[in-house]
Design a protein around this motif. Sequence first.
Motif, PDB file in Angstrom:
ATOM      1  N   SER A   1      28.409  32.499  52.177  1.00 18.34           N
ATOM      2  CA  SER A   1      28.165  32.530  50.886  1.00 18.34           C
ATOM      3  C   SER A   1      26.708  33.238  50.604  1.00 18.34           C
ATOM      4  O   SER A   1      26.656  33.871  49.398  1.00 18.34           O
ATOM      5  CB  SER A   1      27.964  31.223  50.191  1.00 18.34           C
ATOM      6  N   ASN A   2      25.880  33.345  51.616  1.00 19.30           N
ATOM      7  CA  ASN A   2      24.566  34.055  51.345  1.00 19.30           C
ATOM      8  C   ASN A   2      24.511  35.245  51.422  1.00 19.30           C
ATOM      9  O   ASN A   2      23.324  36.185  51.236  1.00 19.30           O
ATOM     10  CB  ASN A   2      23.450  33.461  52.391  1.00 19.30           C
ATOM     11  N   ALA A   3      25.657  35.995  52.228  1.00 21.40           N
ATOM     12  CA  ALA A   3      25.730  37.237  52.204  1.00 21.40           C
ATOM     13  C   ALA A   3      25.758  38.139  50.755  1.00 21.40           C
ATOM     14  O   ALA A   3      26.487  37.528  49.864  1.00 21.40           O
ATOM     15  CB  ALA A   3      26.912  37.933  53.025  1.00 21.40           C
ATOM     16  N   SER A   4      25.341  39.090  50.708  1.00 22.80           N
ATOM     17  CA  SER A   4      25.433  39.889  49.655  1.00 22.80           C
ATOM     18  C   SER A   4      26.811  40.145  49.240  1.00 22.80           C
ATOM     19  O   SER A   4      27.277  39.972  47.821  1.00 22.80           O
ATOM     20  CB  SER A   4      24.583  41.246  49.686  1.00 22.80           C
ATOM     21  N   VAL A   5      27.688  40.435  50.003  1.00 23.72           N
ATOM     22  CA  VAL A   5      29.024  40.704  49.834  1.00 23.72           C
ATOM     23  C   VAL A   5      29.623  40.392  51.092  1.00 23.72           C
ATOM     24  O   VAL A   5      29.154  40.582  52.094  1.00 23.72           O
ATOM     25  CB  VAL A   5      29.554  42.243  49.348  1.00 23.72           C
ATOM     26  N   PHE A   6      31.032  39.703  51.162  1.00 23.27           N
ATOM     27  CA  PHE A   6      31.935  39.472  52.328  1.00 23.27           C
ATOM     28  C   PHE A   6      32.916  40.596  52.030  1.00 23.27           C
ATOM     29  O   PHE A   6      33.999  40.260  51.171  1.00 23.27           O
ATOM     30  CB  PHE A   6      32.100  38.284  52.252  1.00 23.27           C
ATOM     31  N   LEU A   7      32.924  41.641  53.091  1.00 20.38           N
ATOM     32  CA  LEU A   7      34.318  42.544  52.864  1.00 20.38           C
ATOM     33  C   LEU A   7      35.291  42.245  53.615  1.00 20.38           C
ATOM     34  O   LEU A   7      35.313  41.582  54.685  1.00 20.38           O
ATOM     35  CB  LEU A   7      33.845  43.942  53.308  1.00 20.38           C
ATOM     36  N   ARG A   8      36.562  41.969  52.813  1.00 15.34           N
ATOM     37  CA  ARG A   8      37.737  41.326  53.624  1.00 15.34           C
ATOM     38  C   ARG A   8      38.644  42.670  53.846  1.00 15.34           C
ATOM     39  O   ARG A   8      39.434  42.790  52.705  1.00 15.34           O
ATOM     40  CB  ARG A   8      38.259  40.245  52.878  1.00 15.34           C
ATOM     41  N   PRO A   9      38.945  43.200  55.049  1.00 12.49           N
ATOM     42  CA  PRO A   9      39.968  44.214  55.189  1.00 12.49           C
ATOM     43  C   PRO A   9      41.141  43.562  55.281  1.00 12.49           C
ATOM     44  O   PRO A   9      41.418  42.629  55.826  1.00 12.49           O
ATOM     45  CB  PRO A   9      39.586  44.939  56.362  1.00 12.49           C
ATOM     46  N   GLU A  10      42.268  44.304  54.514  1.00 11.91           N
ATOM     47  CA  GLU A  10      43.569  43.602  54.320  1.00 11.91           C
ATOM     48  C   GLU A  10      44.271  43.907  55.960  1.00 11.91           C
ATOM     49  O   GLU A  10      44.007  45.056  56.264  1.00 11.91           O
ATOM     50  CB  GLU A  10      44.319  44.158  53.199  1.00 11.91           C
ATOM     51  N   PRO A  11      45.238  42.885  56.081  1.00 14.39           N
ATOM     52  CA  PRO A  11      45.441  41.508  55.660  1.00 14.39           C
ATOM     53  C   PRO A  11      44.095  40.784  56.279  1.00 14.39           C
ATOM     54  O   PRO A  11      43.612  41.036  57.299  1.00 14.39           O
ATOM     55  CB  PRO A  11      46.759  41.271  56.417  1.00 14.39           C
ATOM     56  N   SER A  12      44.085  39.935  55.374  1.00 14.17           N
ATOM     57  CA  SER A  12      42.734  38.812  55.898  1.00 14.17           C
ATOM     58  C   SER A  12      43.349  37.513  55.266  1.00 14.17           C
ATOM     59  O   SER A  12      44.015  37.208  54.443  1.00 14.17           O
ATOM     60  CB  SER A  12      41.579  39.256  55.191  1.00 14.17           C
ATOM     61  N   MET A  13      42.243  36.375  55.868  1.00 13.83           N
ATOM     62  CA  MET A  13      42.328  35.129  55.435  1.00 13.83           C
ATOM     63  C   MET A  13      41.963  35.038  53.740  1.00 13.83           C
ATOM     64  O   MET A  13      41.146  35.738  53.552  1.00 13.83           O
ATOM     65  CB  MET A  13      41.314  34.091  56.091  1.00 13.83           C
ATOM     66  N   PRO A  14      42.236  34.326  53.035  1.00 16.98           N
ATOM     67  CA  PRO A  14      41.998  34.031  51.661  1.00 16.98           C
ATOM     68  C   PRO A  14      40.562  33.703  51.371  1.00 16.98           C
ATOM     69  O   PRO A  14      40.057  34.454  50.241  1.00 16.98           O
ATOM     70  CB  PRO A  14      43.015  33.071  51.083  1.00 16.98           C
ATOM     71  N   MET A  15      39.856  32.877  52.009  1.00 20.61           N
ATOM     72  CA  MET A  15      38.487  32.773  51.957  1.00 20.61           C
ATOM     73  C   MET A  15      38.167  32.177  50.480  1.00 20.61           C
ATOM     74  O   MET A  15      37.208  32.641  49.791  1.00 20.61           O
ATOM     75  CB  MET A  15      37.529  33.912  52.336  1.00 20.61           C
ATOM     76  N   THR A  16      38.956  31.404  49.979  1.00 19.93           N
ATOM     77  CA  THR A  16      38.983  30.835  48.430  1.00 19.93           C
ATOM     78  C   THR A  16      37.706  30.275  48.339  1.00 19.93           C
ATOM     79  O   THR A  16      37.106  30.113  47.046  1.00 19.93           O
ATOM     80  CB  THR A  16      39.993  29.945  47.979  1.00 19.93           C
ATOM     81  N   PHE A  17      37.035  29.899  49.304  1.00 19.39           N
ATOM     82  CA  PHE A  17      35.682  29.014  49.156  1.00 19.39           C
ATOM     83  C   PHE A  17      34.576  30.028  48.751  1.00 19.39           C
ATOM     84  O   PHE A  17      33.269  29.521  48.604  1.00 19.39           O
ATOM     85  CB  PHE A  17      35.097  28.033  50.286  1.00 19.39           C
ATOM     86  N   LEU A  18      34.602  31.291  48.966  1.00 20.20           N
ATOM     87  CA  LEU A  18      33.605  32.287  48.856  1.00 20.20           C
ATOM     88  C   LEU A  18      34.053  32.921  47.349  1.00 20.20           C
ATOM     89  O   LEU A  18      34.834  33.311  46.945  1.00 20.20           O
ATOM     90  CB  LEU A  18      33.555  33.397  49.945  1.00 20.20           C
ATOM     91  N   SER A  19      32.671  33.228  46.781  1.00 20.93           N
ATOM     92  CA  SER A  19      32.672  33.831  45.618  1.00 20.93           C
ATOM     93  C   SER A  19      32.152  35.246  45.563  1.00 20.93           C
ATOM     94  O   SER A  19      32.209  36.152  44.653  1.00 20.93           O
ATOM     95  CB  SER A  19      31.917  33.211  44.455  1.00 20.93           C
ATOM     96  N   ASN A  20      31.953  35.638  46.675  1.00 15.72           N
ATOM     97  CA  ASN A  20      31.136  37.119  47.299  1.00 15.72           C
ATOM     98  C   ASN A  20      32.196  38.019  47.963  1.00 15.72           C
ATOM     99  O   ASN A  20      31.833  38.834  48.511  1.00 15.72           O
ATOM    100  CB  ASN A  20      29.901  36.695  47.913  1.00 15.72           C
ATOM    101  N   THR A  21      33.458  37.584  47.975  1.00 12.29           N
ATOM    102  CA  THR A  21      34.321  38.546  48.682  1.00 12.29           C
ATOM    103  C   THR A  21      34.903  39.699  47.877  1.00 12.29           C
ATOM    104  O   THR A  21      34.921  39.775  46.828  1.00 12.29           O
ATOM    105  CB  THR A  21      35.585  37.922  49.440  1.00 12.29           C
TER     106      THR A  21
END
Length: 129
Positions: A79-99
Amino acid sequence: RNFHSNYDERKSTAAKELEEIGPDLVFSNVPYLGLDAASLVGIPSVALCSLNWADIFNAYCGHYPDAQKICSDISNAYSNASVFLRPEPSMPMTFLSNTQSVSPIAFIGRRQPEFLRTVTNCSDQMKFV
């Protein structure tokens, strides 16, 4: 569990090391300690991965004592990352607001059966898939 038994100390040490190095950015694929340390000293950070250790740890180890604390440490670091880049396909990571979803990252290869036969010492009849 051993790694997280003194996680705050590890994070502080890593933060001091980052201050000494003085990077403009921390890029992580996707160890979380560096992301957490960067946030302590105000260095922007980018995470890049199609998976995350919080969900993986929780799926396999969520039943162990202290698992929720460990999962929380990992989640907070991401969550502390400025952004979490998720290349497709990826896990949903719904707990993060910075994806941020990004296109798949791949290198398009080419068939090289002769090379593979040479390096693996396989016969001409060997089929590679």
